[in-house]
Design a protein around this motif. Structure first.
Motif, short mmCIF file in Angstrom:
data_model
loop_
_atom_site.label_atom_id
_atom_site.label_comp_id
_atom_site.label_asym_id
_atom_site.label_seq_id
_atom_site.Cartn_x
_atom_site.Cartn_y
_atom_site.Cartn_z
N GLN A 1 11.09 -33.73 14.53
CA GLN A 1 12.42 -33.07 13.89
C GLN A 1 12.77 -32.24 15.38
OE1 GLN A 1 10.11 -29.75 12.75
NE2 GLN A 1 10.19 -30.47 10.29
N SER B 1 11.36 -33.89 7.83
CA SER B 1 12.24 -33.55 9.31
C SER B 1 13.07 -33.56 8.56
CB SER B 1 12.98 -34.91 10.08
OG SER B 1 13.17 -34.66 11.14
N TRP B 2 14.39 -34.29 7.31
CA TRP B 2 15.32 -33.68 7.03
C TRP B 2 15.24 -32.89 5.71
CZ3 TRP B 2 17.96 -39.12 6.23
CH2 TRP B 2 18.78 -39.09 5.86
N LEU C 1 15.27 -26.81 8.19
CA LEU C 1 14.17 -26.50 8.80
C LEU C 1 13.65 -25.13 8.44
CD1 LEU C 1 12.84 -26.66 11.68
CD2 LEU C 1 14.61 -25.96 12.78
N ASN D 1 17.58 -39.21 11.96
CA ASN D 1 16.22 -38.85 10.89
C ASN D 1 16.57 -40.48 10.88
OD1 ASN D 1 15.14 -37.13 12.02
ND2 ASN D 1 16.64 -35.89 10.00
N GLY E 1 11.13 -27.18 6.62
CA GLY E 1 10.97 -27.30 7.38
C GLY E 1 10.06 -27.81 8.24
N LYS E 2 9.98 -26.09 8.28
CA LYS E 2 9.04 -25.59 10.16
C LYS E 2 7.49 -25.90 9.52
CE LYS E 2 10.65 -21.34 8.57
NZ LYS E 2 11.05 -19.98 9.12
N THR F 1 20.15 -31.07 9.68
CA THR F 1 18.86 -31.38 10.11
C THR F 1 20.06 -32.71 11.00
OG1 THR F 1 19.12 -32.59 7.79
CG2 THR F 1 17.19 -31.07 8.59
N ARG G 1 16.98 -33.83 17.30
CA ARG G 1 18.19 -33.44 17.58
C ARG G 1 18.05 -33.38 19.49
NH1 ARG G 1 15.37 -29.95 13.72
NH2 ARG G 1 16.61 -29.19 12.15
#
Length: 534
Positions: free
Chosen positions: A323, A161-162, A165, A355, A168-169, A350, A327
């Motif tokens: 994630q 998650s950090w 994106l 997180n 991270g996606k 992020t 948000r």
């Protein structure tokens, strides 16, 4: 309609608390990415087998009913509001615009907090069960070893998650591929097993498909939990390349695939494993073990492969939910519905503060619950799965009806997708989806209440393996704690608004200096000047 507003006397932070964080967001989510992320959120294996075990043959019947009454209306509701209001923090934004900041604080708190509780409980328990069953069957993990594995799961989700994106996606893509591979291996083994040995005694028969009220009440909450996550990518709506076009199409594709995968997995489990032979926590690994004998000498090697697939599936699911949920809570903080420090994003875009907090909560949950149960996975899973499902259901209580208020408040808003059937169609979708949420919450927070009202018997000890006092003390205490936190966050946010630390209208205000991804340079505007798109 666009209106220009300026407030030169506002504190420098007022129109920029949200705006400065928005500048860190980068558009990187394409339609295919949204499909992968949603599938990774929708298709989990931590409760598929236990759902089949609890509901038996009726599970398939009620699954089809749920798709029509809940999943399709749910998908259409999110398609409309997600494409019409594509703002970062989607679920919070919809509730807040529809019913106010207190409603938004409630939605964001339940949406976010349920995730570290879930990852630190059922997700961690499933991974520990996979290790015990498939990697070290002769030497199961003790309490402290289980805690270590559980912490690794929590921190693994956070590490993913950090990541920025755009990288991270890939957790969604990898997670989806792993799920489909797991399904393919399991179903192939089921077919070979049935050909070689026939259907085992005690497994599902045609007569078991006959639905009943008792079966519905027993399995509805578990089934509803299998179909949550259409809105998770909307938590990063301002990081999508074209949310108004992609959200509705993503929901159709991911919904179809998730329904097929989930139904196939449940059907495969029912064909080879008697319901009373499935444990609540190791359900899928139990099902795999029941057909793995066809592998002969390759069983041990395949056990390791399946264990890795189960672990990757669990961690990728937890990661994509973190994630999205982090948000949502971060946006609530920036909008004045939570402490402002929670809205801090890293330079990579992020939600760094959220997180960290999520990791601490998930880690604490792993340690405390494993210590209280002395490493007993059955006790651990039985109580936490009820808590997690009820909390997850409750986070939708205000999301679904928000479409009604948003149509009334913003009638001229461009809606690339509208729930078909006009006002009647919209109301039918809300009533169907909301009814399932309410029933799920009641059956899991007060087990047996609806059964007794309908003249049916119910034994909580048989169903959950714990006493009613223990069960309801834990579940209701956690729900009450979540409600208190939501109110505290709302009050804290109101104080920030009153002090001028948060702009009253920053949620829908887009600072002209904020480039949502690569964009040509723009003429600078005076500090505090914004354009509001409503």
């Amino acid at each position: 309609m666009s209106t220009m507003s300026t407030n030169p006397s506002a504190p420098a932070s007022q129109a920029n608390a949200f705006g400065e964080e928005r500048q860190k967001l980068k558009k990187s989510l394409r339609r295919i990415d949204l499909v992968f992320i949603t599938l990774a959120a929708l298709v989990a294996i931590d409760t598929i087998a236990v759902t089949a075990g609890v509901g038996g043959g009726q599970t398939l019947v009620w699954l089809l009913v749920l798709i029509g009454v809940y999943l399709i209306p749910y998908g259409m509701i999110v398609s409309e509001i997600g494409s019409a209001f594509p703002y970062e923090g989607g679920p919070y934004v919809w509730s807040r615009l529809a019913f106010g900041r207190l409603a938004g604080a409630y939605t964001a708190t339940f949406y976010w907090l349920s995730n570290p509780v879930w990852v630190g409980s059922t997700v961690a328990a499933v991974v520990v069960a996979a290790v015990n069953s498939l990697i070290v069957p002769d030497h199961p993990l003790g309490t402290w070893s289980s805690i270590a594995v559980g912490l690794a799961v929590v921190w693994g989700c956070t590490a993913i998650s950090w990541i920025e994106l755009r990288w991270g996606k890939w957790a969604g893509a990898i997670g989806t591929v792993v799920r489909l591979l797991t399904l393919g291996i399991f179903l192939a083994l089921v077919v070979v097993f049935l050909v070689q040995h026939g259907k085992p005694a005690g497994t599902v028969t045609v007569g078991d498909l006959k639905p009943s009220i008792v079966g519905f009440l027993a399995v509805i909450g578990l089934l509803q939990f299998l179909f949550v996550g259409f809105e998770i990518s909307s938590g990063a709506a301002e990081e999508m390349t074209n949310p108004q076009r992609d959200v509705p199409k993503m929901i159709v594709r991911s919904g179809l695939i998730a329904s097929l995968v989930t139904g196939s997995m449940i059907f495969g489990v029912l064909l080879v494993v008697p319901g009373d032979a499935l444990s609540k926590v190791a359900g899928f690994t139990d099902a795999y073990a029941s057909v793995a004998s066809v592998l002969g000498g390759a069983t041990t090697a395949f056990n390791y492969v399946v264990a890795v697939l189960v672990i990757l599936t669990a961690v990728s699911t937890g990661a994509v939910w973190q994630q999205g949920t982090c948000r949502v809570q971060a946006v609530a903080a920036l909008d004045g519905a939570a402490p402002l420090w929670m809205g801090r994003f890293s330079k990579a875009g992020t939600p760094v503060a959220m997180n960290i907090v999520s990791t601490l909560i998930g880690s604490a949950f792993v340690a405390v619950v494993f210590l209280l149960t002395k490493g007993s996975l059955e006790q651990f899973f039985a109580i936490t799965i009820a808590v997690v499902i009820s909390l997850t259901a409750m986070m939708y209580l205000l999301i679904f009806p928000s479409i009604i208020a948003l149509r009334a408040k913003y009638p001229d808003r461009r809606r690339p997708f509208r729930v078909p059937g006009g006002t009647l169609g919209m109301w039918l979708c809300v009533i169907g989806a909301e009814a399932i949420i309410v029933i799920t919450s009641i059956t899991l927070l007060w087990p047996g209440l609806l059964d007794r009202m309908l003249g049916q018997s119910y034994d909580i000890g048989v169903m959950w393996g714990v006493s009613r006092v223990y069960f309801e003390t834990v579940t209701l205490s956690i729900v009450a704690f979540f409600l208190v936190i939501a109110v505290v966050f709302w009050a804290w946010g109101r104080r920030n608004i009153a002090r001028g630390l948060v702009g009253e209208d920053d949620l829908l205000a887009v600072a002209q200096s904020q480039p949502a991804g690569p964009a040509p340079a723009r003429e600078a505007r005076p500090r505090g000047e914004v354009v509001e798109t409503v």
